[in-house]
Design an enzyme around this catalytic site. Structure first.
Site, PDB file in Angstrom:
ATOM      1  N   ASP A   1       0.839  -1.198   0.000  1.00  0.00           N
ATOM      2  CA  ASP A   1       0.000   0.000   0.000  1.00  0.00           C
ATOM      3  C   ASP A   1       0.876   1.251   0.000  1.00  0.00           C
ATOM      4  O   ASP A   1       0.562   2.234   0.664  1.00  0.00           O
ATOM      5  CB  ASP A   1      -0.924  -0.024   1.229  1.00  0.00           C
ATOM      6  CG  ASP A   1      -2.021   1.031   1.165  1.00  0.00           C
ATOM      7  OD1 ASP A   1      -2.363   1.450   0.053  1.00  0.00           O
ATOM      8  OD2 ASP A   1      -2.514   1.449   2.227  1.00  0.00           O
TER       9      ASP A   1
ATOM     10  N   CYS B   1     -22.610  -6.566   1.272  1.00  0.00           N
ATOM     11  CA  CYS B   1     -21.683  -5.456   1.496  1.00  0.00           C
ATOM     12  C   CYS B   1     -22.205  -4.166   0.884  1.00  0.00           C
ATOM     13  O   CYS B   1     -22.036  -3.078   1.463  1.00  0.00           O
ATOM     14  CB  CYS B   1     -20.302  -5.798   0.947  1.00  0.00           C
ATOM     15  SG  CYS B   1     -20.260  -6.205  -0.821  1.00  0.00           S
TER      16      CYS B   1
ATOM     17  N   CYS C   1     -13.583   2.243   8.484  1.00  0.00           N
ATOM     18  CA  CYS C   1     -14.909   1.613   8.568  1.00  0.00           C
ATOM     19  C   CYS C   1     -14.773   0.155   8.149  1.00  0.00           C
ATOM     20  O   CYS C   1     -14.110  -0.148   7.158  1.00  0.00           O
ATOM     21  CB  CYS C   1     -15.887   2.347   7.647  1.00  0.00           C
ATOM     22  SG  CYS C   1     -17.554   1.630   7.597  1.00  0.00           S
TER      23      CYS C   1
END
Length: 364
Positions: free
Chosen positions: A146, A206, A253
């Site tokens: 990342d 989701c 989240c």
């Protein structure tokens, strides 16, 4: 030339064995031709779904071209590392939902409750690359987690670590999605591991669970509405219409992962690095608001949370406190007092969110 056959398979097997010893959950190998992913990436950028993450647009299609990012790259070694703390109890999803239902409690995304994963993954990826070099001789390589324009989920899916779920995260039948991804770009052509097939079926849990409607379609995320983006990546004011939907989520989240049926198979991490630091366990919004900048820096040392800085940290807390006031919190008097006291020396960004928070729960 791909080093296939017995030699290549032996090297990949050794990488997997050594990877497990380093704490990785799975190792795969992908090729560097991601051209089929370029149209989708360009469409996502053209739609503006990257929000204020200007680096996404600047890097453009380089994300789908590993050999442009690191010339000479012939293969990408992919790795996943479970991050669900070893101490996590059975039924952990229900526990997380309970925390979200308590407006005075500050909720930090599960992945950020321990040590900064960038540090943990990078060190171990470097050691895996060193192992490969001792096995086959000097090689050009670079590790990522990342940390650069890399299509991590695409590479992970192509190399068999999982498939791209409808929430856009990599998803495994054996481990759900509670894991980090990392890569080693190498200038040796290794045999590719078999890609994973998708197993979401007709499930769209989701998509329905996203508090802000950020998942606008299967595998299509509008970051501008995503709570993780708003509380971590976005530097400016949080759009007022989205503030009430954030609830008590102050950093990230997990809702799309909590609702996912595959996460009943989520694996606990073997690494102590990802154990929950004590001050994140059931912390109240008021307790975290009381931190001055020095304490914030001390408490977030070695944590991914530190990178958002004290001002954004307070911005996020102010939104959570406003939502607690709107929910008729039992702590309402203390919340109002704490927010009011902060107005005297608040930056313009923080003052805007504090003023908004103070207006919540009042008669129209």
């Amino acid at each position: 030339m791909v080093q296939d056959g017995e030699w290549g398979r032996s090297i990949v097997a050794q990488l997997r064995e050594h990877g497990r010893a380093l704490g990785f959950s799975q190792i795969g190998v992908a090729g560097v031709d991601l051209s089929h992913a370029e149209p989708g990436l360009q469409a996502w950028l053209d739609a503006g779904f990257h929000g204020t993450m200007g680096y996404m647009a600047r890097h453009g299609l380089m994300r789908a071209r590993p050999a442009e990012l690191l010339p000479g790259t012939l293969s990408v070694i992919t790795a996943r590392m479970n991050y669900l703390p070893a101490s996590t109890a059975e039924g952990w999803q229900a526990v997380e939902w309970q925390g979200l239902a308590q407006p005075d409690t500050a909720v930090v995304s599960v992945y950020a409750r321990g040590r900064d994963y960038h540090k943990v993954m990078r060190q171990r990826l470097l050691r895996l690359a060193e192992f490969l070099a001792t096995s086959i001789g000097p090689l050009g390589h670079r590790v990522f987690t990342d940390s650069a324009p890399v299509m991590e989920v695409e590479l992970a899916s192509r190399s068999g670590l999982g498939w791209r779920g409808k929430h856009t995260l990599n998803l495994s039948r054996d481990a759900g999605s509670m894991y980090f991804l990392g890569e080693i770009f190498v200038d040796v052509a290794l045999p590719e591991t078999e890609a994973a097939s998708a197993h979401c079926g007709a499930c769209e849990a989701c998509i329905s669970a996203c508090p802000t409607g950020a998942i606008v379609g299967p595998q299509r995320l509008d970051a501008r509405r995503c709570i993780s983006y708003l509380t971590i990546e976005h530097e400016g004011p949080i759009p007022e219409a989205l503030r009430p939907l954030i609830g008590n989520r102050i950093y990230g989240c997990d809702d799309c992962q909590l609702i996912c049926p595959w996460n009943k198979y989520a694996q606990r991490s073997e690494l102590a690095d990802f154990e929950v630091r004590g001050h994140w366990a059931g912390a109240s919004l008021l307790a975290l608001w009381a931190w001055d900048e020095a304490e914030f820096l001390r408490r977030t040392e070695g944590s991914a949370i530190r990178r958002i800085g004290y001002e954004r940290w307070r911005r996020n807390l102010a939104v959570g406190m406003g939502n607690a006031l709107a929910a008729s919190s039992a702590d309402a008097p203390a919340l109002r007092q704490a927010l009011s006291q902060a107005l005297t020396d608040a930056s313009p960004l923080l003052a805007e969110h504090v003023a908004w928070a103070l207006a919540q729960g009042l008669p129209n």
